[in-house]
Design a protein around this motif. Structure first.
Motif, PDB file in Angstrom:
ATOM      1  N   LEU A   9       0.843  -1.207   0.000  1.00  0.00           N
ATOM      2  CA  LEU A   9       0.000   0.000   0.000  1.00  0.00           C
ATOM      3  C   LEU A   9       0.866   1.240   0.000  1.00  0.00           C
ATOM      4  CD1 LEU A   9      -2.605  -0.800   2.817  1.00  0.00           C
ATOM      5  CD2 LEU A   9      -2.988  -0.860   0.342  1.00  0.00           C
ATOM      6  N   GLY A  11       0.843   5.721  -0.725  1.00  0.00           N
ATOM      7  CA  GLY A  11      -0.029   6.892  -0.711  1.00  0.00           C
ATOM      8  C   GLY A  11       0.475   7.915   0.281  1.00  0.00           C
ATOM      9  N   LYS A  17      -3.505   4.347   5.088  1.00  0.00           N
ATOM     10  CA  LYS A  17      -2.911   3.051   4.704  1.00  0.00           C
ATOM     11  C   LYS A  17      -2.996   2.047   5.867  1.00  0.00           C
ATOM     12  CE  LYS A  17       0.328   5.756   3.732  1.00  0.00           C
ATOM     13  NZ  LYS A  17       1.603   6.443   3.598  1.00  0.00           N
ATOM     14  N   ASP A  34       3.973  -3.018   8.665  1.00  0.00           N
ATOM     15  CA  ASP A  34       4.043  -1.611   8.308  1.00  0.00           C
ATOM     16  C   ASP A  34       5.515  -1.190   8.322  1.00  0.00           C
ATOM     17  OD1 ASP A  34       2.357   1.184   8.427  1.00  0.00           O
ATOM     18  OD2 ASP A  34       4.246   1.314   9.522  1.00  0.00           O
ATOM     19  N   SER A  80       1.870  -2.119   4.560  1.00  0.00           N
ATOM     20  CA  SER A  80       1.587  -0.685   4.477  1.00  0.00           C
ATOM     21  C   SER A  80       2.914   0.056   4.642  1.00  0.00           C
ATOM     22  CB  SER A  80       0.541  -0.245   5.499  1.00  0.00           C
ATOM     23  OG  SER A  80       0.957  -0.539   6.799  1.00  0.00           O
ATOM     24  N   LEU A 100      -3.572   4.353  -2.399  1.00  0.00           N
ATOM     25  CA  LEU A 100      -4.745   4.988  -1.785  1.00  0.00           C
ATOM     26  C   LEU A 100      -4.655   6.459  -2.147  1.00  0.00           C
ATOM     27  CD1 LEU A 100      -5.067   3.304   1.703  1.00  0.00           C
ATOM     28  CD2 LEU A 100      -5.624   2.442  -0.569  1.00  0.00           C
ATOM     29  N   TYR A 144       3.133   8.565  -7.663  1.00  0.00           N
ATOM     30  CA  TYR A 144       2.325   7.476  -7.083  1.00  0.00           C
ATOM     31  C   TYR A 144       1.489   6.807  -8.184  1.00  0.00           C
ATOM     32  CZ  TYR A 144       2.773   9.299  -2.167  1.00  0.00           C
ATOM     33  OH  TYR A 144       3.205   9.695  -0.923  1.00  0.00           O
TER      34      TYR A 144
END
Ligand code: S3P
Length: 174
Positions: A9, A11, A17, A34, A80, A100, A144
């Motif tokens: 993920l 963003g 996230k 993470d 994440s 995201l 991104y």
């Protein structure tokens, strides 16, 4: 789905996230990690502290070490990341990249409406100056988008709605 079966993920800061990863965890086979949490435990100190005492370049080197480990050793995991992790050169080798996405103002609104807003802002050194943060957002957003295999617009959606969309799109991606 890539043979590594990780989903990563990306963003901007505060886009959600971590919240999405925790929500997906409730309804799927994934485990999550993470990159910021990994760095904090490697260093036994907070990101804010690392930025203040060692500088951003040092932090980016830690992200690079994490990226190398993810590529070599992690599978079947929802990862994440911190908002700047997308710059890692091996990002696409780690897994499917899910962005995201949300406009800058909506992200700031989301953070400010959170019960822990002050803490959320304080822990992110690159959000200290909102004008500079907006410039960073404008610079990063096209990057991104270029990297993303899947884009989820999270604006005004609950974590639950985003998680549903996430699972549907990742399944479809194969
Ligand atoms: C950063 C985002 C932060 C954290 C660090 C740098 C960035 O993570 O990694 O403060 O460069 O955008 P979040 O995206 O979780 O806030």
């Amino acid at each position: 789905m890539s043979s590594r079966k990780n989903v990563i993920l990306i963003g901007f800061m505060g886009v959600g996230k971590g919240s999405l990863a925790r929500e997906v965890l409730k309804n799927s086979k994934y485990m999550t990690i993470d990159t910021d949490d990994l760095i904090e435990s490697m260093e036994n100190r907070k990101i804010k502290n690392i930025f203040e005492l060692e500088g951003e370049e040092y932090f980016r080197r830690l992200e690079k070490n994490v990226a190398k480990w993810l590529e070599e050793s992690v599978q079947n995991t929802l990862i994440s990341t911190g908002g700047g992790f997308y710059k890692q050169k091996n990002l696409k080798k780690i897994g499917i990249v899910v962005l995201l996405d949300s406009p800058f103002d909506a992200i700031i609104k989301r953070i400010k409406e959170h019960p822990n807003a002050a803490k959320k802002l304080k822990k992110r050194p690159l959000l200290a100056d909102l004008k500079q943060a907006k410039e960073l957002y404008d610079q990063r957003r096209p990057e991104y988008l270029k990297l993303a295999d899947i884009v989820i617009d999270v604006t005004d959606k609950s974590a639950e709605e985003c998680a549903k969309e996430f699972l549907k799109k990742v399944k479809k991606h194969g």
